[in-house]
Design an enzyme around this catalytic site. Structure first.
Site, PDB file in Angstrom:
ATOM      1  N   SER A 121      -0.813   5.677   8.978  1.00 47.52           N
ATOM      2  CA  SER A 121       0.313   6.103   8.136  1.00 47.52           C
ATOM      3  C   SER A 121      -0.079   6.492   6.721  1.00 47.52           C
ATOM      4  O   SER A 121       0.769   6.964   5.956  1.00 47.52           O
ATOM      5  CB  SER A 121       1.381   5.008   8.076  1.00 47.52           C
ATOM      6  OG  SER A 121       2.158   5.017   9.248  1.00 47.52           O
ATOM      7  N   LYS A 158       0.873   9.814   5.447  1.00 49.81           N
ATOM      8  CA  LYS A 158       2.133  10.114   4.762  1.00 49.81           C
ATOM      9  C   LYS A 158       1.961  10.444   3.286  1.00 49.81           C
ATOM     10  O   LYS A 158       2.895  10.961   2.664  1.00 49.81           O
ATOM     11  CB  LYS A 158       3.111   8.954   4.931  1.00 49.81           C
ATOM     12  CG  LYS A 158       3.578   8.723   6.376  1.00 49.81           C
ATOM     13  CD  LYS A 158       4.635   7.638   6.450  1.00 49.81           C
ATOM     14  CE  LYS A 158       5.156   7.426   7.857  1.00 49.81           C
ATOM     15  NZ  LYS A 158       4.291   6.583   8.682  1.00 49.81           N
ATOM     16  N   SER A 187       7.412   2.763   5.424  1.00 51.65           N
ATOM     17  CA  SER A 187       6.635   3.675   6.265  1.00 51.65           C
ATOM     18  C   SER A 187       7.431   4.183   7.461  1.00 51.65           C
ATOM     19  O   SER A 187       6.920   4.277   8.573  1.00 51.65           O
ATOM     20  CB  SER A 187       5.346   2.988   6.745  1.00 51.65           C
ATOM     21  OG  SER A 187       4.419   3.925   7.214  1.00 51.65           O
ATOM     22  N   LYS A 233       0.415   3.640  -0.250  1.00 49.80           N
ATOM     23  CA  LYS A 233       0.759   3.776   1.169  1.00 49.80           C
ATOM     24  C   LYS A 233      -0.172   2.954   2.034  1.00 49.80           C
ATOM     25  O   LYS A 233      -1.390   3.019   1.903  1.00 49.80           O
ATOM     26  CB  LYS A 233       0.678   5.244   1.599  1.00 49.80           C
ATOM     27  CG  LYS A 233       1.322   5.502   2.941  1.00 49.80           C
ATOM     28  CD  LYS A 233       2.827   5.368   2.872  1.00 49.80           C
ATOM     29  CE  LYS A 233       3.434   5.008   4.220  1.00 49.80           C
ATOM     30  NZ  LYS A 233       3.138   3.651   4.686  1.00 49.80           N
TER      31      LYS A 233
END
Length: 378
Positions: free
Chosen positions: A60, A63, A120, A224
């Protein structure tokens, strides 16, 4: 000889960040993650790297690129945070981390961006991508184009969220640090990435940040987390203290605790070792004469925010070398490069920055030249 070498190096040094020091090797700081990078935001200096260009699944942390495209669209006005998005069936059917969007459910861009950064949310990530580009495939194409624009050669995306097993979806610690640096250049993104706890749907659905550094690490600003079985535990972490911000990226850490500890170790090393210095010691810059200009001279200035990253305690030993021509031909545009300022620590070149024209100087018209000539003969 030194000035000649500087002029030859200037073209290269002005187009890429100059290193304040050679990056440390993976043995110099105890980082358990198999791949990691520490970068300073303002200069882009890489201060630590360990297998920084290994192509790995980023989970993730993908992202950060999705968030960057959203932030850029908000900044240029093509997307508004109060704009409404309607969730598609595909977005509602996403697995992994999510807020359980229902098909047809509406939510603002700002709320969805908050869900992406804080928890997320894969469903919100896809909804944003579809809203902006019409389909995930079209949005992913934008992601890859942006990676190319940033000069990233070890990154390729097939998903906007990172939820994929495809071997064609990969990035590296260095590239993710570059993307993260671009993202945090938009200050408003921190209104989302620094949220520790919040809620949506009128308070009915709680959000708790997956990045535990936001609560536990002083100065943390984002950014993140990521995890899949193949990618293991990943993190792009940012923190700011006393006007200096660092980006630490760790990939494929064996445990969640390891990724956070690795990031904290890197960030703390940055804060303890380095400092940003403005080149104030250079003194007054000499004006440059302008041939056939409406003004006789133009004043060189430093670009706004010019600074160099040095080891703490090293600011007093900085030396400067100014390279400017005796004159330039009119017209001169405001912001036009006139020369360079090189900053040294001993014989070691730390950074070279351009010296720019502080104002516009138009070229004299024929009649102005005649009048100037006449005035000089009186």
């Amino acid at each position: 000889m030194k000035k000649t070498v500087l002029l030859l190096l200037a073209l290269l040094l002005l187009s890429t960040p100059a290193y304040a020091a050679a990056p440390l090797s993976g043995d110099d700081i105890p980082v358990s993650a198999p791949s990691a990078v520490l970068m300073e935001k303002t200069t882009g200096n890489v201060l630590y790297e360990k297998n920084a260009y290994d192509r790995l699944q980023p989970a993730s942390v993908t992202k950060v690129m999705t968030m960057l495209l959203v932030a850029e669209a908000i900044a240029d006005g093509s997307l508004r945070t109060d704009e409404t998005i309607t969730a598609s069936a595909r977005a509602a059917g996403m697995g992994g981390s999510q807020i359980w969007l229902e098909e047809g459910e509406t939510m603002s861009v700002g709320e969805m961006l908050k869900c992406v950064t804080v928890v997320s949310a894969n469903d919100c990530c896809l909804a944003l991508a579809e809203h902006m580009a019409g389909s995930e495939e079209a949005f992913v194409a934008r992601m890859n184009r942006r990676a190319e624009e940033l000069g990233l050669t070890d990154t390729h995306f097939v998903s906007c969220s990172g939820l994929t097993d495809s071997p064609e979806h990969y990035s590296c610690a260095h590239d993710l640090a570059v993307i993260s640096r671009e993202l945090i250049s938009y200050d408003f993104i921190k209104e989302y990435t620094t949220i520790w706890m919040d809620s949506i749907r009128g308070g009915e659905f709680g959000l708790s940040n997956t990045n535990k550094l936001i609560y536990h690490y002083p100065g943390a600003t984002g950014l993140k987390t990521g995890f899949t079985t193949e990618a293991m535990y990943c993190l792009a972490a940012t923190a700011e203290r006393d006007g200096v911000e660092y980006i630490a990226v760790v990939l494929h850490a064996p445990t969640s605790a390891d990724r956070f500890e690795s990031a904290k170790t890197l960030l703390s090393h940055g804060f303890a070792t380095w400092t940003l210095v403005s080149p104030t010691g250079v003194g007054a810059l000499p004006p440059v004469y302008v041939t056939l200009g409406a003004e006789e001279t133009v004043q060189p200035v430093l670009p706004e925010g010019s600074c160099v990253l040095v080891e703490k305690g090293g600011a007093a030993s900085l030396e400067y070398e100014v390279s400017l021509p005796d004159r330039v031909a009119a017209p001169v545009a405001q912001g036009q490069q006139l020369g360079t300022l090189s900053m040294y620590s001993g014989d070691h070149l730390l950074q070279t920055v351009p010296l720019l024209a502080g104002c516009e100087v138009p070229r004299l018209t024929l009649w102005q030249r005649v009048w100037r000539l006449a005035a000089s003969l009186v």
